[in-house]
Scaffold this motif. Structure first.
Motif, PDB file in Angstrom:
ATOM      1  N   GLY A  75       0.816  -1.216   0.000  1.00 53.54           N
ATOM      2  CA  GLY A  75       0.000   0.000   0.000  1.00 53.54           C
ATOM      3  C   GLY A  75       0.845   1.258   0.000  1.00 53.54           C
ATOM      4  O   GLY A  75       2.078   1.212   0.132  1.00 53.54           O
ATOM      5  N   ALA A  76       0.167   2.390  -0.132  1.00 51.24           N
ATOM      6  CA  ALA A  76       0.866   3.675  -0.094  1.00 51.24           C
ATOM      7  C   ALA A  76       1.589   3.837   1.238  1.00 51.24           C
ATOM      8  O   ALA A  76       2.668   4.435   1.313  1.00 51.24           O
ATOM      9  CB  ALA A  76      -0.127   4.814  -0.303  1.00 51.24           C
ATOM     10  N   THR A  77       1.019   3.272   2.294  1.00 54.33           N
ATOM     11  CA  THR A  77       1.592   3.426   3.631  1.00 54.33           C
ATOM     12  C   THR A  77       3.014   2.866   3.718  1.00 54.33           C
ATOM     13  O   THR A  77       3.859   3.432   4.421  1.00 54.33           O
ATOM     14  CB  THR A  77       0.675   2.748   4.675  1.00 54.33           C
ATOM     15  OG1 THR A  77      -0.638   3.287   4.529  1.00 54.33           O
ATOM     16  CG2 THR A  77       1.163   2.992   6.091  1.00 54.33           C
ATOM     17  N   PHE A 102      -3.108  11.645   5.709  1.00 56.09           N
ATOM     18  CA  PHE A 102      -2.073  10.760   5.167  1.00 56.09           C
ATOM     19  C   PHE A 102      -0.716  11.468   5.109  1.00 56.09           C
ATOM     20  O   PHE A 102       0.321  10.849   5.341  1.00 56.09           O
ATOM     21  CB  PHE A 102      -2.483  10.218   3.796  1.00 56.09           C
ATOM     22  CG  PHE A 102      -3.595   9.229   3.877  1.00 56.09           C
ATOM     23  CD1 PHE A 102      -3.430   8.006   4.507  1.00 56.09           C
ATOM     24  CD2 PHE A 102      -4.844   9.515   3.338  1.00 56.09           C
ATOM     25  CE1 PHE A 102      -4.471   7.096   4.614  1.00 56.09           C
ATOM     26  CE2 PHE A 102      -5.897   8.612   3.426  1.00 56.09           C
ATOM     27  CZ  PHE A 102      -5.710   7.393   4.061  1.00 56.09           C
ATOM     28  N   THR A 152      -7.467  12.766   0.449  1.00 55.34           N
ATOM     29  CA  THR A 152      -8.632  11.887   0.322  1.00 55.34           C
ATOM     30  C   THR A 152      -9.679  12.122   1.413  1.00 55.34           C
ATOM     31  O   THR A 152     -10.870  12.078   1.147  1.00 55.34           O
ATOM     32  CB  THR A 152      -8.149  10.430   0.420  1.00 55.34           C
ATOM     33  OG1 THR A 152      -6.907  10.311  -0.272  1.00 55.34           O
ATOM     34  CG2 THR A 152      -9.155   9.472  -0.160  1.00 55.34           C
ATOM     35  N   ASP A 172       2.469  11.862  -3.041  1.00 58.53           N
ATOM     36  CA  ASP A 172       1.490  10.798  -2.872  1.00 58.53           C
ATOM     37  C   ASP A 172       0.314  11.134  -3.794  1.00 58.53           C
ATOM     38  O   ASP A 172      -0.378  12.131  -3.590  1.00 58.53           O
ATOM     39  CB  ASP A 172       1.046  10.779  -1.398  1.00 58.53           C
ATOM     40  CG  ASP A 172       0.041   9.683  -1.083  1.00 58.53           C
ATOM     41  OD1 ASP A 172      -0.473   9.051  -2.025  1.00 58.53           O
ATOM     42  OD2 ASP A 172      -0.236   9.477   0.116  1.00 58.53           O
ATOM     43  N   GLN A 195      -6.000   1.155  -5.042  1.00 59.86           N
ATOM     44  CA  GLN A 195      -7.420   0.876  -4.751  1.00 59.86           C
ATOM     45  C   GLN A 195      -8.350   2.080  -4.767  1.00 59.86           C
ATOM     46  O   GLN A 195      -9.537   1.954  -4.500  1.00 59.86           O
ATOM     47  CB  GLN A 195      -7.541   0.143  -3.414  1.00 59.86           C
ATOM     48  CG  GLN A 195      -7.246   0.981  -2.186  1.00 59.86           C
ATOM     49  CD  GLN A 195      -5.770   0.998  -1.817  1.00 59.86           C
ATOM     50  OE1 GLN A 195      -4.923   0.680  -2.616  1.00 59.86           O
ATOM     51  NE2 GLN A 195      -5.466   1.386  -0.586  1.00 59.86           N
ATOM     52  N   LYS A 196      -7.834   3.265  -5.104  1.00 56.82           N
ATOM     53  CA  LYS A 196      -8.712   4.430  -5.221  1.00 56.82           C
ATOM     54  C   LYS A 196      -9.145   4.596  -6.678  1.00 56.82           C
ATOM     55  O   LYS A 196     -10.332   4.689  -6.963  1.00 56.82           O
ATOM     56  CB  LYS A 196      -8.012   5.699  -4.742  1.00 56.82           C
ATOM     57  CG  LYS A 196      -7.297   5.590  -3.386  1.00 56.82           C
ATOM     58  CD  LYS A 196      -8.240   5.445  -2.232  1.00 56.82           C
ATOM     59  CE  LYS A 196      -7.617   5.051  -0.899  1.00 56.82           C
ATOM     60  NZ  LYS A 196      -6.444   5.748  -0.444  1.00 56.82           N
TER      61      LYS A 196
HETATM   62  C1  LIG Z   1      -5.664   5.648   0.857  1.00 58.27           C
HETATM   63  C2  LIG Z   1      -4.503   6.534   0.914  1.00 58.27           C
HETATM   64  C3  LIG Z   1      -3.305   6.161   1.538  1.00 58.27           C
HETATM   65  C4  LIG Z   1      -3.148   4.844   2.239  1.00 58.27           C
HETATM   66  O1  LIG Z   1      -3.119   3.838   1.305  1.00 58.27           O
HETATM   67  P1  LIG Z   1      -2.884   2.316   1.666  1.00 58.27           P
HETATM   68  O2  LIG Z   1      -2.743   1.703   0.317  1.00 58.27           O
HETATM   69  O3  LIG Z   1      -4.080   1.848   2.435  1.00 58.27           O
HETATM   70  O4  LIG Z   1      -1.636   2.218   2.471  1.00 58.27           O
HETATM   71  C5  LIG Z   1      -2.249   7.044   1.509  1.00 58.27           C
HETATM   72  N1  LIG Z   1      -2.355   8.240   0.914  1.00 58.27           N
HETATM   73  C6  LIG Z   1      -3.491   8.636   0.321  1.00 58.27           C
HETATM   74  C7  LIG Z   1      -3.550   9.976  -0.331  1.00 58.27           C
HETATM   75  C8  LIG Z   1      -4.596   7.792   0.296  1.00 58.27           C
HETATM   76  O5  LIG Z   1      -5.728   8.194  -0.301  1.00 58.27           O
END
Ligand SMILES: *Cc1c(COP(=O)(O)O)cnc(C)c1O
Length: 360
Positions: A75-77, A102, A152, A172, A195-196
């Motif tokens: 994930g982005a995290t 985030f 988000t 990000d 996933q967005k």
């Molecule tokens: C959803 C989101 C994250 C976290 O993403 P994960 O894939 O759940 O780790 C980080 N940054 C932004 C801008 C997001 O929308």
């Protein structure tokens, strides 16, 4: 079929034609006699899928040749840690803009790895605007500046890519990737959880300039080292094979059915504008984000009354408009209107809100 309009912030709607195609190919990916889920990632059939996915990212997003496209996990995290481990190794300093939840998390994580400064923040007004900064505010020896381009949870986004002078810009793009054209050459690195707006969860896209690769600190876990991922074409270990396949279908949909990112942006701006126009004219609902910071992907709005908010979300769900409740940290409502949300979904939401306003 009884599909609802799903306004979830993520995982979120996928384009129906993508789901239909994935379903049709589910048990026999053309000519292979098996599902993509059952394939070896080293098989020629799969190698073509991932190579095509990379080419699509390159062409749809107009990625310059001196950038690597990486398909990662976590994930982005996970990038909140991977970015400092890979890039914060010159002066050991990095400057972060804190514009929402985030970006706050990415800042907190980076602090574990070096000398991290808040360059600008909009915490003073509960993140209802994008904070600005001057190039002179950036520490000139900082290894990079980090921003979250679209927030988000709070529903804000940069009106334009900020100028960071000679300092590398990292962004990000999780909730705005593929929503409109973006000049990748302005960034050293961009990343996005899929996933967005790009596919199912489990896949993280990283686009990173060649000269930033190969500088990870000694102790960087091998799975977080961009050089290892790049040298192995994102296949040091098993990649998220099915998620990459679905992302490929999404990219084909953007290219072939929408007609590319200019067209995608036109549709997205129209959808968002309709909704904001209504919110600005409404006596019941209002949009808290400042005019020039408004997101076209995540539209937040409130009534100012928790009970009415609750009733609104409940009634909306009954009408087939689901997942409109705002993030628990913000309250109110949030309509995430990513690429896959049809314009008809936004129209139906506005009609529903007008009715609700009349009867409340
Ligand atoms: C959803 C989101 C994250 C976290 O993403 P994960 O894939 O759940 O780790 C980080 N940054 C932004 C801008 C997001 O929308």
């Amino acid at each position: 079929m009884s599909r609802v309009f799903n306004f979830s912030a993520g995982p979120s709607m996928l384009p129906l034609p993508v789901l239909v195609k994935a379903a049709a190919e589910m048990t026999d990916y053309p000519g292979s006699g098996m599902s993509v889920m059952e394939m070896s990632h080293r098989s020629p059939v799969y190698e073509k899928i991932i190579a095509d996915a990379e080419q699509l990212v390159r062409s749809v997003l107009a990625v310059p040749d001196n950038y690597k496209v990486l398909f990662l996990q976590g994930g982005a995290t996970t990038q909140f840690s991977a970015i400092p481990l890979n890039l914060m190794n010159g002066s050991g300093k990095a400057d972060y803009v804190v514009s929402g939840m985030f970006s706050k998390k990415s800042y907190e994580e980076a602090k574990r790895f070096g000398d991290v400064k808040v360059l600008a923040t909009s915490a003073d007004k509960n993140f209802t605007y994008i904070p600005t900064f001057n190039v002179a505010d950036i520490r000139p020896d900082a290894d990079y500046v980090h921003i979250c381009y679209n927030n988000t949870i709070f529903g804000s986004r940069y009106p334009a890519i900020p100028d960071t002078g000679n300092v590398t810009l990292v962004a990000d793009l999780s909730s705005c990737i593929l929503s409109e054209p973006i000049d990748i050459s302005r960034f050293g690195l961009v990343y996005a959880g899929a996933q967005k707006n790009m596919g199912p969860s489990g896949l993280t896209l990283v686009i990173v300039r060649d000269d930033l690769i190969g500088k990870a600190r000694e102790t960087t876990p091998i799975m977080l080292d961009y050089k290892v991922a790049a040298d192995n074409d994102s296949m040091y270990n098993t990649p998220p094979t099915y998620a990459i396949y679905v992302a490929k279908l999404v990219l084909e949909w953007v290219r072939d059915e929408i007609g590319g990112l200019e067209k995608m942006a036109e549709i997205n701006r129209r959808k968002a504008q309709k909704l904001y126009d209504y919110l600005d004219s409404s006596k019941l609902f209002s949009a808290p984000v400042e005019l020039n910071s408004r997101s076209i992907m995540n539209v937040t709005f409130v009534t100012g009354n928790d009970e009415i908010d609750k009733k609104f979300c409940k009634d909306a769900e009954k009408a087939g408009l689901v997942n409109i409740k705002g993030h628990r940290s913000v309250g109110g409502m949030r309509a995430s209107i990513y690429n896959a949300m049809p314009e008809a979904g936004v129209d139906k939401l506005i009609e529903f809100m007008k009715e609700f306003e009349k009867n409340v």
